[in-house]
Write a protein that holds these residues in place. Structure first.
Motif: not given
Length: 747
Positions: A116-117, A486-487, A492-495, A499-500
């Motif tokens: 997902l990342y 959820p955490i 993994y998606l905060f980075p 980036i985006n």
């Protein structure tokens, strides 16, 4: 861009919206585990859809594009560590899929999170990042509103489960009016989730321009903090404090660097004030180095927080009033609803027999210290790769400290996590796993701070500061807890969001991975083959989605079978997901019960054979799972009603359970009962004595030891055991005295 590429891009984009919005909210009372199981399967389901759209788009453009990022090497090393730990695991099945009822953290889930990342950074445009952030905040607001309603007696969960807009669907031990847990499933998890999102909501309030938007995010932030407070999580409270400290520090960083001496002074003054106030008011004549250290740290953090908050106010001049109003709102909430530490004061007395011998309770923080001790013992015995990803529930039993038997109401709780994410990684993935995990975190901080310093947009800087704040909250609170779906998704998606959000500034010097997919020369033949491959991928994706549905249906059937004693439902669960040993052991026991009731000799024999087969397959699939061996003992007891030779099987299973859990009082009690049923009374008495040595207040052990002595015609010993029991439990005087009289009067 072709219409198919456009469609695939939209599918990917809206799939991520669905992840951010639905994962915190999804749950189902139809499954055995209401929350984590459904959230994990939803992550798998949506990830498969994203994978299919990404592959079909790549075939259409004849190029597979993978964006390179600063986390590539740490992620690769972390993944390799998890793969190696799974290969050499004491229970590869659990390491692969995760512990049943937890699910998050197994190798498969880690692979999906990493996927997902990369799917996000490679497919989501920078212009869409803010929308993703809005969706996350909206979801957190719904979760918070849901939790607050439940705390005040109107739980929407119960409305969905049994049609009652109250709290009747929960029991007394798990009551949302005591501590809020909302749709996240547990109070500490809820608080940890809100602590990650709350700084983002605050940053949106600051950067928003229209008045109504500022009011919106002020209200949402206050609502989140209210529900966060009602969860009364001490670990998450420390985490949020650390996170907000980071947020305001970064928000006013330029001024902090100019007045760094003030930062040092404020921390020093805070420590001194904390020491003098608390020692004079609360500790008085007592003195404890642990308490003193804690007070100094708390005071220093408090002083630093005040400094960076007012420093941020001076920098964010246009939002000064809004931040002050928000601070007042938080203060009012704490005055009216208390806080985690005043609501649940920390107890620092040692864990002793006396503390629980008369029904006393130990603090959950004390109990964590015992679990951490066991985690360190696991790490000493599995130093390189650990006992295996997600195998803490099994390896902990092997090294479980005896003090755990004195841990109040939690003494018999199965700890399937170390309640410290770092010790959990150390014990289950070893030095290799924890070093790669920490390297991943450190690299993220270094690279993100660089992005923050280079970012020219003030709005983007504040959002990046909010992400770092939420990430810090996560890392601090995980010292006392562990990650859930959820955490973990945000971890993994905060980075990826950062980036985006920053565009390609950091990655311009990194060569991006592009693979050409030219299937055949010639436009017609290439188009034909491309369509064949795309259809094939679509079919595979549909098949994979159906498998996820089957796994969900299997658990629904298992839940129904266990709750209603329905043999057909349990059999369906095994047929739909034959690899899950928990389903097989459940079916095995129910088959044994049916065999006992069956009158037809041939059918009875067939049921017995199936019982043994299912039970043995369960423990063969997960040989270090103590719970399975305990259940197998129970199953063999049932079969012993048909054939007494199965008592030997029950005894063997009980001995195996004790070998896996040598310090667990409950498992020793099970062995003692097995000896007693096999009429090995000396061994039974010795085992019950050992059980009492492990847990001096174990009422059942005293009772069965007394009955065993009675069977051995040693009345005096039986009476002495019961008299000792009465010293521990004087409230049982009437019933115990009656039993003593029966023993004295028996022949």
């Amino acid at each position: 861009m072709t219409s198919l590429v456009f469609l695939c891009n939209k599918i990917i984009e809206y799939s991520f919206y669905a992840l951010f919005f639905l994962v915190p909210l999804i749950f189902s009372h139809l499954t055995y585990e209401l929350f984590e199981f459904n959230k994990m399967l939803l992550v798998y389901f949506i990830s498969i859809i994203i994978a299919g759209a990404w592959l079909i788009k790549s075939l259409e453009t004849e190029t597979f594009y993978l964006k390179r990022t600063f986390l590539d090497i740490p992620i690769l090393l972390f993944l390799i560590a998890n793969i190696l730990s799974t290969i050499f695991s004491i229970d590869p099945y659990t390491s692969l899929w995760g512990y049943y009822t937890r699910f998050n953290g197994g190798l498969i889930s880690t692979i999906f999170y990493i996927f997902l990342y990369y799917a996000f950074v490679s497919n989501i445009k920078p212009s869409k990042v803010l929308k993703m952030i809005y969706v996350s905040v909206i979801s957190a607001a719904v979760v918070s509103f849901w939790g607050a309603l439940a705390f005040f007696g109107r739980d929407p969960s119960c409305l969905l489960i049994n049609g009652d807009f109250g709290t009747s669907c929960w029991n007394k031990l798990f009551n949302p009016t005591v501590r809020a847990f909302s749709t996240i499933g547990q109070f500490n998890w809820l608080a940890a989730f809100i602590a990650m999102i709350l700084p983002i909501s605050v940053s949106l309030m600051i950067i928003s321009q229209p008045f109504y938007k500022k009011i919106r995010y002020l209200s949402v932030s206050s609502l989140m903090y209210l529900t966060f407070t009602l969860a009364y999580s001490r670990g998450a409270t420390i985490g949020l404090a650390a996170g907000l400290l980071v947020f305001f520090l970064l928000a006013g960083l330029d001024k902090v660097r100019k007045y760094w001496k003030g930062l040092i002074a404020s921390g020093t003054v805070g420590s001194a004030a904390s020491y003098f106030i608390f020692t004079s008011v609360f500790l008085k004549n007592s003195f404890d180095w642990v308490w003193l250290s804690a007070l100094l740290i708390i005071g220093a953090v408090g002083g630093l927080f005040i400094f960076v908050f007012f420093n941020a106010l001076s920098v964010l001049k246009g939002n000064r009033k809004w931040l002050i109003v928000l601070a007042i709102a938080f203060l009012i909430i704490n005055v009216l609803a208390s806080n985690a530490f005043s609501h649940r004061p920390v107890k620092v007395s040692n864990v002793t027999t006396e503390s629980v011998g008369t029904g006393g309770e130990t603090d959950s923080g004390q109990n964590r210290l015992v679990v951490w001790k066991g985690a360190l013992d696991i790490a000493k015995n599995f130093p390189i790769l650990g006992s295996g990803v997600e195998t803490f529930a099994y390896s902990y039993y092997q090294f479980r400290p005896e003090e755990h038997n004195l841990a109040g109401s939690e003494w018999d709780v199965l700890f399937n996590k170390a309640h410290n994410e770092y010790l959990n990684y150390l014990s289950t993935t070893g030095i290799v796993g924890v070093i790669t995990y920490l390297a991943l975190i450190i690299m993220f901080y270094i690279a993100t701070i660089k992005l923050f310093l280079k970012e020219s947009s003030g709005s983007n800087k504040l959002i990046i500061a909010a992400f770092l704040s939420g990430y810090t909250s996560y890392l601090v609170q995980n010292t006392f807890s562990f990650s859930v779906v959820p955490i973990a998704l945000l971890f993994y998606l905060f980075p990826a969001l950062i980036i985006n959000l920053s565009g390609n500034k950091k990655d311009q010097n990194n060569p991006q991975l592009q693979i050409n997919i030219k299937l055949l020369p010639g436009s017609i033949r290439a188009l034909y083959r491309r369509r064949v491959f795309q259809v094939t991928i679509a079919v595979i994706i549909v098949y994979a989605l159906l498998k996820i549905v089957n796994i969900w249906q299997a658990d629904v059937s298992y839940a129904k079978g266990v709750r209603q004693g329905d043999y057909l439902s349990l059999e369906r669960a095994v047929n739909l997901n034959p690899a899950e040993p928990t389903y097989r052991i459940g079916l095995s026991y129910l088959l044994a019960v049916m065999a006992n009731k069956e009158e037809d000799p041939q059918k009875k024999k067939e049921l017995v054979l199936r019982t043994v087969n299912e039970g043995e397959n369960a423990v063969k699939a997960s040989p270090h799972n103590v719970s399975l061996w305990r259940n197998l003992v129970r199953t063999y007891y049932e079969l012993s009603q048909i054939d007494s030779s199965f008592l030997n099987n029950a005894l063997e299973a009980a001995l195996k359970a004790v070998s896996l859990a040598p310090t667990d009082a409950r498992t020793h009690l099970t062995l003692g009962l097995a000896y007693k049923e096999a009429n090995l009374l000396n061994e039974a008495a010795q085992t019950f004595q050992k059980t009492i040595e492990l847990k001096a207040d174990f009422a059942e052990a005293y009772y069965h030891l007394a009955l065993t002595y009675q069977q051995q015609e040693e009345k005096e010993k039986a009476v002495k055991v019961l008299e000792k029991f009465l010293n521990l439990f004087p409230g049982q005087k009437e019933s115990v005295n009656k039993l003593i009289e029966e023993i004295k009067g028996s022949k």
